[in-house]
Design a protein around this motif. Sequence first.
Motif, PDB file in Angstrom:
ATOM      1  N   HIS A   1       0.833  -1.200   0.000  1.00 33.94           N
ATOM      2  CA  HIS A   1       0.000   0.000   0.000  1.00 33.94           C
ATOM      3  C   HIS A   1       0.871   1.254   0.000  1.00 33.94           C
ATOM      4  O   HIS A   1       0.558   2.246  -0.674  1.00 33.94           O
ATOM      5  N   LEU A   2       1.961   1.217   0.737  1.00 35.92           N
ATOM      6  CA  LEU A   2       2.901   2.339   0.730  1.00 35.92           C
ATOM      7  C   LEU A   2       3.500   2.535  -0.655  1.00 35.92           C
ATOM      8  O   LEU A   2       3.671   3.666  -1.122  1.00 35.92           O
ATOM      9  N   GLY A   3       3.811   1.432  -1.338  1.00 39.76           N
ATOM     10  CA  GLY A   3       4.321   1.535  -2.705  1.00 39.76           C
ATOM     11  C   GLY A   3       3.298   2.120  -3.660  1.00 39.76           C
ATOM     12  O   GLY A   3       3.647   2.870  -4.579  1.00 39.76           O
ATOM     13  N   LEU A   4       2.015   1.786  -3.448  1.00 37.81           N
ATOM     14  CA  LEU A   4       0.952   2.366  -4.278  1.00 37.81           C
ATOM     15  C   LEU A   4       0.875   3.875  -4.098  1.00 37.81           C
ATOM     16  O   LEU A   4       0.794   4.634  -5.084  1.00 37.81           O
TER      17      LEU A   4
ATOM     18  N   VAL B   1      12.257  -6.970 -17.750  1.00 36.66           N
ATOM     19  CA  VAL B   1      12.803  -7.819 -16.690  1.00 36.66           C
ATOM     20  C   VAL B   1      12.015  -7.628 -15.402  1.00 36.66           C
ATOM     21  O   VAL B   1      11.690  -8.594 -14.696  1.00 36.66           O
ATOM     22  N   PHE B   2      11.695  -6.386 -15.063  1.00 36.50           N
ATOM     23  CA  PHE B   2      10.959  -6.117 -13.830  1.00 36.50           C
ATOM     24  C   PHE B   2       9.571  -6.757 -13.848  1.00 36.50           C
ATOM     25  O   PHE B   2       9.103  -7.257 -12.821  1.00 36.50           O
ATOM     26  N   THR B   3       8.923  -6.738 -14.983  1.00 34.64           N
ATOM     27  CA  THR B   3       7.564  -7.277 -15.060  1.00 34.64           C
ATOM     28  C   THR B   3       7.532  -8.779 -15.275  1.00 34.64           C
ATOM     29  O   THR B   3       6.467  -9.384 -15.172  1.00 34.64           O
ATOM     30  N   SER B   4       8.662  -9.384 -15.585  1.00 37.69           N
ATOM     31  CA  SER B   4       8.675 -10.831 -15.843  1.00 37.69           C
ATOM     32  C   SER B   4       8.667 -11.653 -14.572  1.00 37.69           C
ATOM     33  O   SER B   4       8.328 -12.837 -14.598  1.00 37.69           O
ATOM     34  N   VAL B   5       9.030 -11.056 -13.445  1.00 37.91           N
ATOM     35  CA  VAL B   5       9.131 -11.784 -12.172  1.00 37.91           C
ATOM     36  C   VAL B   5       8.314 -11.041 -11.122  1.00 37.91           C
ATOM     37  O   VAL B   5       8.499  -9.843 -10.913  1.00 37.91           O
ATOM     38  N   VAL B   6       7.424 -11.771 -10.464  1.00 32.65           N
ATOM     39  CA  VAL B   6       6.690 -11.258  -9.311  1.00 32.65           C
ATOM     40  C   VAL B   6       6.804 -12.300  -8.204  1.00 32.65           C
ATOM     41  O   VAL B   6       6.141 -13.332  -8.252  1.00 32.65           O
ATOM     42  N   PRO B   7       7.655 -12.089  -7.217  1.00 34.04           N
ATOM     43  CA  PRO B   7       7.804 -13.064  -6.132  1.00 34.04           C
ATOM     44  C   PRO B   7       6.564 -13.103  -5.254  1.00 34.04           C
ATOM     45  O   PRO B   7       5.691 -12.243  -5.350  1.00 34.04           O
TER      46      PRO B   7
ATOM     47  N   GLN C   1      10.205  -0.573  -7.450  1.00 31.80           N
ATOM     48  CA  GLN C   1      11.176  -0.535  -8.548  1.00 31.80           C
ATOM     49  C   GLN C   1      10.517  -0.201  -9.882  1.00 31.80           C
ATOM     50  O   GLN C   1      11.164   0.322 -10.791  1.00 31.80           O
ATOM     51  N   ARG C   2       9.214  -0.476  -9.982  1.00 33.58           N
ATOM     52  CA  ARG C   2       8.508  -0.111 -11.209  1.00 33.58           C
ATOM     53  C   ARG C   2       8.044   1.345 -11.202  1.00 33.58           C
ATOM     54  O   ARG C   2       7.674   1.876 -12.254  1.00 33.58           O
TER      55      ARG C   2
END
Length: 363
Positions: A235-238, A288-294, A328-329
């Motif tokens: 939520h903080l990132g949003l 690269v950033f959008t290819s991985v979501v841990p 990071q996005r």
Amino acid sequence: MFTTLNSTVPTEPVVGPVEPTVPTVPATKETGPSSSAECSTQPAVAEQEDNSLLAQLLKGKITSDDAKLQPPRGPFEYAPMLSEEAQFAIKLAGLLNPNPVTEQDPSTFKPPPKMSNNVRKNINLTPVIENAVPSGFELESPKDQAFDVVHGRLSMGQNQTCYFVTVEEMRRRLQSPEKLNSSSIACNLKRPKLKNGGELMRAQLRDHGIKVQLNAKQKAFPNKVIALVEAEAVHLGLDLGTAVRDDYPVQDIIQEVAHEALADEDADLDALMNDKDFTECMSALESVFTSVVPPITGIEPKPSNNMRLNNGMETFSSASHGLGIVSQRVWLPQLTAIGNGVASELRRLTETPTESKPEELKA
């Protein structure tokens, strides 16, 4: 604490044991009217508070020994309502608890029940936020795997919010890279300090198949991220993304970079004006950033074909409680706009002198 206090409350007013240095305590009975006179703006409230406190002490319903069993809870809340003599008498008796026992039948007195975990899950005091996820991520409901519901630490005023904490999130807190201990886990869940609270929490974790190793060394040093659950960190990132999108001074940065580049004789203006290569580089980085979501609470995970990249992103996500993956996005669109804007601004500034040279030669 409450059991010991109830067992010592006599049925008849009896002066309790006091310290040898308290001969002036009974004299405070005469200070009731003066205390009321000092707070003349609210005489009824002042008299009621003064009598309520002193009655417990002077009539023997709370003795100095009972008061010493209660730990200090901060400054004395009722001190402005009492006279100096009354405050001095209460301090000498060791009455440090700002919440004295009210006058009621001891047989009917019951301590307030502690809120269990199940009650905390079911109670609906504040809304539980589930969809505070930035764009580009797929939502995943955490209700089915909920371990607890935690009040947000960054809430302000009346905008109090709660967040789900899943079982897998607790497993991530106990594993590498943080390996939090019981105290840090309790801090993360905002659990109150209770007797045997650590044992109760470890038993609850065992019920969900999570074993907590005692006396294990915590790898993560205490920081501000440890206190945030993953849903609140997302939520903080949003909110950070909204602020960057709306208020980041992109045009001002473009102007500053372009003028500094023109003022620097060693600057490679051709490289700075090559916005095509820069755009391709930023596009590859975004891919690269959008290819991985841990795995993050409330977000659907998405692995890539590169296992090494997956492990690295998962470790970074666990260390930042998901905030690093989300943030990071945030900067990619703005940095791309700055790079392209600098190239356009440099072309505009460098083309203007060249166009005026033929006119100057004709003159």
